[in-house]
Design a protein around this motif. Sequence first.
Motif, PDB file in Angstrom:
ATOM      1  N   LEU B 218      15.034 -11.057 -23.592  1.00 23.73           N
ATOM      2  CA  LEU B 218      14.607 -12.401 -24.002  1.00 23.73           C
ATOM      3  C   LEU B 218      13.086 -12.468 -24.105  1.00 23.73           C
ATOM      4  CD1 LEU B 218      17.049 -14.700 -21.974  1.00 23.73           C
ATOM      5  CD2 LEU B 218      17.064 -14.243 -24.424  1.00 23.73           C
ATOM      6  N   TRP B 220      11.180  -9.980 -24.893  1.00 24.05           N
ATOM      7  CA  TRP B 220      10.852  -9.241 -26.126  1.00 24.05           C
ATOM      8  C   TRP B 220      11.049 -10.148 -27.334  1.00 24.05           C
ATOM      9  CZ3 TRP B 220      13.418  -7.381 -30.554  1.00 24.05           C
ATOM     10  CH2 TRP B 220      12.805  -6.310 -31.213  1.00 24.05           C
ATOM     11  N   LEU B 221      12.162 -10.896 -27.342  1.00 25.26           N
ATOM     12  CA  LEU B 221      12.418 -11.821 -28.453  1.00 25.26           C
ATOM     13  C   LEU B 221      11.336 -12.900 -28.508  1.00 25.26           C
ATOM     14  CD1 LEU B 221      16.272 -12.517 -28.460  1.00 25.26           C
ATOM     15  CD2 LEU B 221      14.941 -11.232 -30.121  1.00 25.26           C
ATOM     16  N   ALA B 224       8.305 -11.516 -30.134  1.00 28.29           N
ATOM     17  CA  ALA B 224       8.496 -11.420 -31.585  1.00 28.29           C
ATOM     18  C   ALA B 224       8.412 -12.816 -32.190  1.00 28.29           C
ATOM     19  CB  ALA B 224       9.843 -10.784 -31.901  1.00 28.29           C
ATOM     20  N   PHE B 225       9.011 -13.797 -31.497  1.00 29.08           N
ATOM     21  CA  PHE B 225       8.982 -15.182 -31.975  1.00 29.08           C
ATOM     22  C   PHE B 225       7.535 -15.653 -32.099  1.00 29.08           C
ATOM     23  CE2 PHE B 225       8.965 -19.736 -31.526  1.00 29.08           C
ATOM     24  CZ  PHE B 225      10.056 -20.144 -32.281  1.00 29.08           C
TER      25      PHE B 225
END
Lengths: 344, 270
Positions: B218, B220-221, B224-225
């Motif tokens: 999460l 990592w996401l 990226a977000f």
Amino acid sequence: MEIRTTPDTLASSGMPRGLLSILASLKFTLVILFALAGGVLAAFRGDADPLWALALPLGLFAVNLGTAVVLHPAFRRQPPLLLFHLALIALVLLLAVGRLTYLKGHLELTEGEAFSGELAGWQAGPWHPWRLDRVKFINEGFRIDYAPGVKRGPTSNVIAWQDADGIWRRGVIGDDQPLLLGGYRFYTSFNKGFAPTFAWRRIGRMGDPVIGSVHLPSYPMHEYSQARAWRLPEGGPALWTQLKFGEVILDPDQASTFRLPEKHSVSIRVGEGASEILREMRPGEVLRLPEGELSYLGLRAWMGYTVFHDPTLPWMLAAVLFAVACLAWHLYSKYFARPWNREA
Amino acid sequence: MEQELALLWTALASYVLAGTLAIVGIVLGRRPERWVLTLLCLGLALQSLSLGLRWVRLEHGPFVTMFEILASNVWSLTLIYTLAYWRQPAVRPAAAVVMPILFLMMGWMITTSPEAGHLPPTYHTIWLWFHVAFGKVFLGSVLVAVGLAGVILLRNLPRAATRFANLPASARLEDLAWRFMALGLIFETLMLTVGALWAQDAWGRYWDWDPLETWAFLTWLALAFGLHARMAWNLSERISAMLVLGVFVLAFLTFFGVPFVSTAPHQGAI
Ligand code: HEM
């Protein structure tokens, strides 16, 4: 909120409009990343079927990335960024192939027993090729040392296996050193225990008796419930077997090694109520039952194994390493070309 | 062990002195930067010695107990921040944000037991080293970014604005913060990859959504977000700084919160 709305980077940079531009847009990426995070959380908490909670956003992820890669001018200008995102697409596709072909299972083998290709339990993708019947190996015994406090040390399990040329080999595997055979990875698990071994000869049956072991619950995890109900083969009666010994095997106060008890007996109970037979047996003793003759041969140890197969593993690793290298390349060229404390 | 603890306490005192000096300097508009740097280096030297002695005594690195994990992260985060402090004068006033975070970790560490733990059987691997090292660089990069983001946010407070007046404009600090975040993304990706490699052989699967894996992914996401949100929208510096803070909070909870509430799955078993 103070988001200053500007034209979408895509629309302002020569992207086609309409559905395609939505599919390829960075704002859609943000929605997908959000949905993926939601899917991960839902799957983690057990609120949703993990397959769909993850597969759906990942599918959209691939569509979004795929269209963006084709249509977004930023990718044409920055090859490393393009390669990075292509590697991400590859990763999602490999993940899908992996889910379709994987196998994760477990099995138990008594000391001296050969793997028969049968698993005690498993999960597999629908396209798993099932080649376990070609895998041949034998559990030749293991050693596990314990630190004070019954803290488990490394497992050393001697294994004999038949390699691809049919030659038998011998080696040691352990917790994190798998046996790699026929595309499968076999690991020892923390499950292991005692296995009373019996010979059973049915009345009127000629030839050798049937020899088999009963795997008692994992030791020391189920130290105080070393008993199990089972059934004799060839339509024999149901039995209940309990292992009894007085000595301390794994001493919490000092270092010790997993071993079989020096003195032990097994209690056998057959039938119920008025016809119940209860016998204490030591190695070499025989119990005569109406259906046949049960000899107690002695105690052995059993080892639990997990087996894993996923043909995409090396490819996934390659895709990730490639992605990281491209990402580093992109960020290096983007940031080192422009000092942070001056306007672009 | 007493010697180790004595060294550790002296190191902590040195860090606390450095941090206090840095913060007081910002409030009073002074720049005792040489002193701060010297004290940070002194603390690092003493703590390295303390960690080294413990390592030799226990024959394993500081990877097992909560005390060891916090101690080694206090060390690595201070090291990374000190390097940034030395090389990038712009991040120096970020001490006002970074040092209190480190103080929090030091305070937590001294409430945990320094007794030795048991090294799980699957820890005898080279992957452990890479996994831990990448994780430390990741968290250190995000910590530097959060320091810069904190300066941007503090600037919005009416009284604090003048304290950071001689720093570059917020837009530039935001740019620098996201460069550290991008560096963080590279190292977090490497940390997850090596973690998966290790997990494949340690637990027979490369990924299984255990609490730590789930929260690390999460994070990592979220990273990226954040990187994409900056490109998709023209975010104000404040919102961008809050995104950095959000990612840091997630990362911090992943590193220290999840192992705190759930020790079972991401450890060796019986
Ligand atoms: C879901 C699909 C995705 C799409 C459609 C997408 C699209 C894009 C586009 C168009 C850019 C370039 C923007 C520009 O320069 O104007 C970009 C940059 C980038 N993307 Fe993605 N992306 C996706 C997923 C991801 C993911 C999962 C990551 C993972 C970390 C990622 C990391 C990056 C990075 C690091 C950059 C460069 C940032 C920078 O230069 O500062 N992307 N992406």
